[in-house]
Design an enzyme around this catalytic site. Structure first.
Site, PDB file in Angstrom:
ATOM      1  N   CYS A 121      68.335  62.344  46.847  1.00  0.00           N
ATOM      2  CA  CYS A 121      68.222  63.651  46.190  1.00  0.00           C
ATOM      3  C   CYS A 121      69.447  63.897  45.297  1.00  0.00           C
ATOM      4  O   CYS A 121      69.673  63.154  44.348  1.00  0.00           O
ATOM      5  CB  CYS A 121      68.002  64.757  47.219  1.00  0.00           C
ATOM      6  N   GLU A 148      63.561  60.931  54.285  1.00  0.00           N
ATOM      7  CA  GLU A 148      63.626  61.373  55.683  1.00  0.00           C
ATOM      8  C   GLU A 148      62.664  62.519  55.974  1.00  0.00           C
ATOM      9  O   GLU A 148      62.413  62.843  57.142  1.00  0.00           O
ATOM     10  CB  GLU A 148      65.064  61.767  56.042  1.00  0.00           C
ATOM     11  N   HIS A 171      63.178  63.069  49.202  1.00  0.00           N
ATOM     12  CA  HIS A 171      63.789  62.958  50.528  1.00  0.00           C
ATOM     13  C   HIS A 171      62.948  62.016  51.388  1.00  0.00           C
ATOM     14  O   HIS A 171      61.936  62.439  51.954  1.00  0.00           O
ATOM     15  CB  HIS A 171      63.862  64.330  51.201  1.00  0.00           C
TER      16      HIS A 171
END
Length: 203
Positions: A82, A186, A184
């Site tokens: 990011c 994750e 992102h």
């Protein structure tokens, strides 16, 4: 394998650690220390917030010099996530013009289509028709979770994948041992976990 998350006080570190733990990583260190970063097998540069503030924090902690030596000169695998990806570029216009780390020849500008809602938030598909270790095992139009108001653009070849939001912008790049993802991983469910696994195993 030792994974070091570069710590400059701005990042989605807890969710990254959770994803890495899910993948079986158990030697994860959060640090801005030179020797710790140097001893890493992989380095993650996270980031949420202002480009200008992040670069101030990075320079105050000498992370710009440490990462240049370790990742650029000594080829340690590094992924920026990011804002972390944007910081790897040459500059951003966020909060006024600010120079970045300059590891790749790309810069960041604000989304300029007034018909779009900014920030760009949510899952969106990528165009990944590139020869890529990062997307091994993923389809050419996999979706990932984004949340950002500024986009990276470049006139240079850095093995980019793209996302479309009003116009195409760089969703990720691979430049030798240096990787950046605007989204992102994750927070991107199984696609994001596979991408992180690829970074850990293939870079």
């Amino acid at each position: 394998m030792k994974i070091v998350i570069a710590d400059y006080g701005m990042g989605n570190i807890k969710s990254i650690i959770s994803a890495l733990n899910y993948l079986g990583a158990d030697n994860i260190v959060i640090s801005a220390d030179y020797e710790t970063l140097k001893s890493a097998d992989k380095i993650i540069l996270p980031g949420v917030g202002s480009f200008r503030k992040a670069m101030i924090q990075i320079r105050e902690n000498n992370l710009d010099k440490y990462l240049e030596e370790i990742a650029v000169k000594n080829n340690k695998p590094l992924i920026g996530i990011c804002l972390g990806m944007q910081l790897l570029g040459t500059s951003s216009t966020e909060d006024g013009f600010t120079t970045g780390l300059g590891f790749v020849n790309a810069h960041c500008i604000k989304f300029d289509n007034t018909d779009l809602k900014v920030p760009h938030v949510g899952f969106n598909q990528l165009k990944t028709d590139i020869k890529s270790k990062l997307y091994d095992g993923l389809s050419d139009e996999s979706d990932f979770y984004f949340t950002h108001s500024y986009k990276m653009v470049s006139e240079h070849e850095i093995n980019q994948s793209y996302c479309h939001y009003g116009s195409d912008f760089i969703a990720s790049f691979e430049y030798n041992n240096i990787v950046g993802v605007q989204f992102h991983p994750e927070l991107s469910q199984k696609n994001g976990l596979r991408l992180l696994k690829n970074f850990i195993e293939k870079f």
